[in-house]
Design an enzyme around this catalytic site. Structure first.
Site, PDB file in Angstrom:
ATOM      1  N   GLU A   1      36.570  -1.612  12.684  1.00  0.00           N
ATOM      2  CA  GLU A   1      35.355  -0.815  12.486  1.00  0.00           C
ATOM      3  C   GLU A   1      34.570  -0.614  13.776  1.00  0.00           C
ATOM      4  OE1 GLU A   1      34.190   0.702   9.683  1.00  0.00           O
ATOM      5  OE2 GLU A   1      36.002   0.134   8.604  1.00  0.00           O
TER       6      GLU A   1
ATOM      7  N   ASP B   1      33.579  12.431  13.396  1.00  0.00           N
ATOM      8  CA  ASP B   1      34.618  12.628  12.378  1.00  0.00           C
ATOM      9  C   ASP B   1      34.127  13.381  11.148  1.00  0.00           C
ATOM     10  OD1 ASP B   1      33.020  10.743  11.164  1.00  0.00           O
ATOM     11  OD2 ASP B   1      34.525   9.155  11.138  1.00  0.00           O
TER      12      ASP B   1
ATOM     13  N   THR C   1      27.745   6.401  11.409  1.00  0.00           N
ATOM     14  CA  THR C   1      28.429   5.240  10.853  1.00  0.00           C
ATOM     15  C   THR C   1      27.717   4.003  11.382  1.00  0.00           C
ATOM     16  OG1 THR C   1      30.562   6.366  10.778  1.00  0.00           O
ATOM     17  CG2 THR C   1      30.603   3.969  10.713  1.00  0.00           C
TER      18      THR C   1
END
Length: 238
Positions: free
Chosen positions: A22, A40, A45
Protein backbone atom coordinates in the site's frame (compact mmCIF):
# COMPACT_ATOMS: atom_id res chain seq x y z
CA UNK A 1 -7.11 -23.90 14.96
CA UNK A 2 -3.88 -22.21 16.04
CA UNK A 3 -3.86 -18.43 16.25
CA UNK A 4 -2.12 -18.19 12.89
CA UNK A 5 -2.12 -14.65 11.54
CA UNK A 6 -3.93 -13.45 14.68
CA UNK A 7 -0.89 -14.17 16.86
CA UNK A 8 0.74 -10.86 17.92
CA UNK A 9 4.02 -11.52 16.07
CA UNK A 10 2.19 -12.52 12.92
CA UNK A 11 -0.12 -9.51 13.07
CA UNK A 12 2.95 -7.29 12.98
CA UNK A 13 4.21 -9.16 9.93
CA UNK A 14 0.79 -8.80 8.29
CA UNK A 15 0.81 -5.04 8.85
CA UNK A 16 4.31 -4.82 7.33
CA UNK A 17 3.37 -6.90 4.30
CA UNK A 18 0.30 -4.77 3.71
CA UNK A 19 2.27 -1.54 4.13
CA UNK A 20 4.81 -2.68 1.57
CA UNK A 21 2.07 -3.02 -1.04
CA UNK A 22 0.00 0.00 0.00
CA UNK A 23 2.84 2.41 0.77
CA UNK A 24 6.16 0.83 -0.29
CA UNK A 25 7.34 0.78 3.33
CA UNK A 26 7.63 -1.57 6.28
CA UNK A 27 6.93 1.28 8.68
CA UNK A 28 3.19 0.67 8.73
CA UNK A 29 2.62 3.20 11.51
CA UNK A 30 3.72 5.97 9.14
CA UNK A 31 0.74 5.10 6.97
CA UNK A 32 -1.85 6.59 9.33
CA UNK A 33 -0.88 10.01 7.99
CA UNK A 34 -0.07 8.98 4.43
CA UNK A 35 -2.23 10.62 1.76
CA UNK A 36 -1.61 11.03 -1.95
CA UNK A 37 -3.28 10.89 -5.34
CA UNK A 38 -1.70 8.03 -7.26
CA UNK A 39 -3.23 9.18 -10.52
CA UNK A 40 -5.29 6.01 -10.83
CA UNK A 41 -8.68 7.68 -10.96
CA UNK A 42 -9.69 6.90 -7.38
CA UNK A 43 -8.83 10.33 -5.96
CA UNK A 44 -6.90 10.58 -2.74
CA UNK A 45 -5.64 7.35 -1.17
CA UNK A 46 -4.88 7.54 2.55
CA UNK A 47 -4.38 5.65 5.76
CA UNK A 48 -3.30 2.15 6.72
CA UNK A 49 -5.82 0.37 4.48
CA UNK A 50 -5.77 2.82 1.58
CA UNK A 51 -9.08 4.63 2.00
CA UNK A 52 -9.96 6.28 -1.33
CA UNK A 53 -11.96 9.46 -1.80
CA UNK A 54 -13.39 8.05 -5.02
CA UNK A 55 -14.46 4.60 -3.82
CA UNK A 56 -16.82 5.39 -0.92
CA UNK A 57 -14.74 3.82 1.85
CA UNK A 58 -13.04 7.11 2.76
CA UNK A 59 -16.37 8.89 2.90
CA UNK A 60 -17.85 6.19 5.15
CA UNK A 61 -14.84 6.32 7.44
CA UNK A 62 -14.63 10.11 7.70
CA UNK A 63 -18.40 10.48 8.20
CA UNK A 64 -18.33 8.01 11.08
CA UNK A 65 -15.24 9.54 12.68
CA UNK A 66 -16.42 13.15 12.45
CA UNK A 67 -19.82 12.21 13.84
CA UNK A 68 -18.08 11.05 17.01
CA UNK A 69 -15.44 13.81 16.83
CA UNK A 70 -17.14 16.91 15.42
CA UNK A 71 -14.09 19.06 16.21
CA UNK A 72 -11.93 17.00 13.83
CA UNK A 73 -9.97 18.95 11.17
CA UNK A 74 -11.73 16.71 8.64
CA UNK A 75 -15.26 17.79 9.55
CA UNK A 76 -15.40 20.78 7.14
CA UNK A 77 -14.51 18.45 4.24
CA UNK A 78 -17.38 15.98 4.65
CA UNK A 79 -19.68 17.78 2.16
CA UNK A 80 -16.90 17.81 -0.45
CA UNK A 81 -16.16 14.12 0.12
CA UNK A 82 -19.83 13.37 -0.56
CA UNK A 83 -19.67 15.29 -3.84
CA UNK A 84 -16.48 13.66 -5.14
CA UNK A 85 -17.44 10.13 -4.05
CA UNK A 86 -17.30 7.87 -7.10
CA UNK A 87 -14.83 10.06 -8.97
CA UNK A 88 -11.20 11.08 -8.97
CA UNK A 89 -12.05 14.74 -8.43
CA UNK A 90 -10.45 16.94 -5.77
CA UNK A 91 -13.13 19.60 -6.02
CA UNK A 92 -13.75 21.08 -2.60
CA UNK A 93 -10.87 19.11 -1.09
CA UNK A 94 -8.06 21.32 -2.32
CA UNK A 95 -6.50 23.13 -0.70
CA UNK A 96 -6.45 21.85 2.83
CA UNK A 97 -7.72 18.28 2.85
CA UNK A 98 -4.33 16.56 2.82
CA UNK A 99 -3.10 18.80 5.65
CA UNK A 100 -6.27 18.06 7.63
CA UNK A 101 -5.76 14.31 7.19
CA UNK A 102 -2.15 14.52 8.33
CA UNK A 103 -3.10 16.67 11.33
CA UNK A 104 -5.85 14.20 12.24
CA UNK A 105 -3.31 11.38 12.19
CA UNK A 106 -1.56 12.94 15.20
CA UNK A 107 -4.73 12.19 17.20
CA UNK A 108 -4.66 8.76 18.92
CA UNK A 109 -8.44 8.49 18.45
CA UNK A 110 -8.05 8.85 14.68
CA UNK A 111 -5.35 6.18 14.55
CA UNK A 112 -7.47 3.88 16.72
CA UNK A 113 -10.42 4.41 14.37
CA UNK A 114 -8.27 3.29 11.43
CA UNK A 115 -7.21 0.24 13.42
CA UNK A 116 -10.84 -0.67 14.09
CA UNK A 117 -11.75 -0.50 10.42
CA UNK A 118 -8.74 -2.61 9.46
CA UNK A 119 -9.49 -5.20 12.14
CA UNK A 120 -13.29 -5.37 12.12
CA UNK A 121 -13.97 -4.98 8.39
CA UNK A 122 -11.03 -6.84 6.91
CA UNK A 123 -8.62 -8.66 9.21
CA UNK A 124 -10.95 -10.53 11.54
CA UNK A 125 -13.41 -11.65 8.82
CA UNK A 126 -10.52 -12.76 6.60
CA UNK A 127 -8.80 -14.80 9.29
CA UNK A 128 -12.09 -16.33 10.43
CA UNK A 129 -13.13 -17.40 6.92
CA UNK A 130 -9.65 -18.65 6.03
CA UNK A 131 -9.65 -20.86 9.11
CA UNK A 132 -13.09 -22.22 8.18
CA UNK A 133 -11.62 -23.04 4.78
CA UNK A 134 -8.79 -24.88 6.54
CA UNK A 135 -6.08 -22.44 5.52
CA UNK A 136 -2.91 -21.69 7.41
CA UNK A 137 -1.22 -18.38 8.10
CA UNK A 138 -0.26 -17.58 4.50
CA UNK A 139 -3.79 -18.28 3.29
CA UNK A 140 -5.16 -16.07 6.03
CA UNK A 141 -2.95 -13.21 4.85
CA UNK A 142 -3.89 -13.77 1.21
CA UNK A 143 -7.58 -13.47 2.16
CA UNK A 144 -6.90 -10.36 4.24
CA UNK A 145 -4.92 -8.65 1.49
CA UNK A 146 -7.60 -9.42 -1.10
CA UNK A 147 -10.32 -8.02 1.16
CA UNK A 148 -8.38 -4.79 1.70
CA UNK A 149 -7.59 -4.37 -1.99
CA UNK A 150 -10.91 -5.39 -3.55
CA UNK A 151 -13.44 -4.92 -0.77
CA UNK A 152 -15.68 -7.48 0.90
CA UNK A 153 -18.48 -7.47 -1.67
CA UNK A 154 -19.93 -10.38 -3.62
CA UNK A 155 -19.40 -8.98 -7.12
CA UNK A 156 -17.05 -10.85 -9.43
CA UNK A 157 -14.32 -8.25 -8.86
CA UNK A 158 -14.62 -8.22 -5.06
CA UNK A 159 -13.35 -10.69 -2.46
CA UNK A 160 -16.25 -13.14 -2.44
CA UNK A 161 -16.34 -13.14 -6.23
CA UNK A 162 -12.64 -14.02 -6.27
CA UNK A 163 -13.22 -16.80 -3.78
CA UNK A 164 -16.13 -18.13 -5.86
CA UNK A 165 -13.88 -18.24 -8.94
CA UNK A 166 -11.19 -20.07 -6.98
CA UNK A 167 -13.71 -22.61 -5.66
CA UNK A 168 -14.70 -23.39 -9.23
CA UNK A 169 -11.11 -24.49 -9.87
CA UNK A 170 -10.05 -26.15 -6.61
CA UNK A 171 -11.43 -27.40 -3.31
CA UNK A 172 -10.53 -25.80 -0.01
CA UNK A 173 -8.70 -27.83 2.61
CA UNK A 174 -11.96 -28.10 4.55
CA UNK A 175 -13.50 -29.70 1.45
CA UNK A 176 -10.65 -32.19 1.19
CA UNK A 177 -8.53 -30.25 -1.28
CA UNK A 178 -4.82 -29.45 -1.33
CA UNK A 179 -4.00 -26.14 0.35
CA UNK A 180 -1.30 -25.11 -2.10
CA UNK A 181 -3.47 -25.91 -5.13
CA UNK A 182 -6.40 -23.97 -3.73
CA UNK A 183 -4.29 -20.92 -2.87
CA UNK A 184 -2.73 -21.03 -6.33
CA UNK A 185 -6.23 -20.94 -7.82
CA UNK A 186 -7.23 -18.09 -5.52
CA UNK A 187 -4.17 -16.06 -6.51
CA UNK A 188 -4.92 -16.72 -10.19
CA UNK A 189 -8.44 -15.34 -9.69
CA UNK A 190 -7.19 -12.39 -7.63
CA UNK A 191 -4.58 -11.53 -10.24
CA UNK A 192 -7.14 -11.67 -13.05
CA UNK A 193 -9.31 -9.18 -11.16
CA UNK A 194 -6.35 -6.86 -10.65
CA UNK A 195 -5.50 -6.99 -14.35
CA UNK A 196 -9.11 -6.14 -15.20
CA UNK A 197 -8.81 -2.81 -13.36
CA UNK A 198 -6.91 0.09 -14.90
CA UNK A 199 -5.59 1.20 -11.51
CA UNK A 200 -4.20 -2.22 -10.49
CA UNK A 201 -1.99 -3.27 -13.40
CA UNK A 202 1.07 -3.82 -11.19
CA UNK A 203 0.47 -7.21 -9.60
CA UNK A 204 3.65 -7.30 -7.50
CA UNK A 205 1.72 -8.08 -4.32
CA UNK A 206 0.84 -11.43 -5.88
CA UNK A 207 3.66 -12.17 -8.32
CA UNK A 208 6.72 -11.34 -6.22
CA UNK A 209 5.32 -11.65 -2.72
CA UNK A 210 2.38 -13.95 -1.99
CA UNK A 211 3.05 -16.35 -4.87
CA UNK A 212 6.72 -16.58 -3.93
CA UNK A 213 5.84 -17.53 -0.35
CA UNK A 214 3.44 -20.15 -1.71
CA UNK A 215 5.95 -21.66 -4.12
CA UNK A 216 8.51 -21.77 -1.31
CA UNK A 217 5.97 -23.93 0.58
CA UNK A 218 5.93 -21.36 3.37
CA UNK A 219 2.27 -21.93 4.21
CA UNK A 220 2.96 -20.84 7.77
CA UNK A 221 4.39 -17.49 6.58
CA UNK A 222 7.36 -18.09 8.85
CA UNK A 223 10.14 -15.50 8.90
CA UNK A 224 12.70 -14.72 7.71
CA UNK A 225 10.77 -13.39 4.74
CA UNK A 226 12.11 -11.70 1.62
CA UNK A 227 9.91 -10.32 -1.15
CA UNK A 228 9.84 -7.68 -3.85
CA UNK A 229 7.22 -4.96 -4.23
CA UNK A 230 7.26 -2.73 -7.29
CA UNK A 231 10.89 -3.72 -7.86
CA UNK A 232 12.04 -2.93 -4.31
CA UNK A 233 13.23 -5.69 -1.99
CA UNK A 234 11.82 -5.97 1.54
CA UNK A 235 12.88 -8.24 4.37
CA UNK A 236 11.47 -9.33 7.72
CA UNK A 237 14.11 -11.14 9.80
CA UNK A 238 13.45 -14.17 11.97
Amino acid sequence: MPAGLAAPKMREIAWKLLASSEGSTLDWRSQYAAIDDNGDGTGYTAGIVGFCSGTHDMLTFVEAFTKDHPDSPLTPFVPALRKVDGSGSHQGLDPGFTAAWKKSATDPAFRAAQDRVRDEQYFEPAVRLAKLDGLGTLGQFIYFDAMVLQGTGTDADAFYGIRKAALAEADTVDEGGDEKAYLDAFLDAARAVMKSKKNQQDTSRIDTAQREFLYDDNLGLKPPLTWKMYGETFRVPS
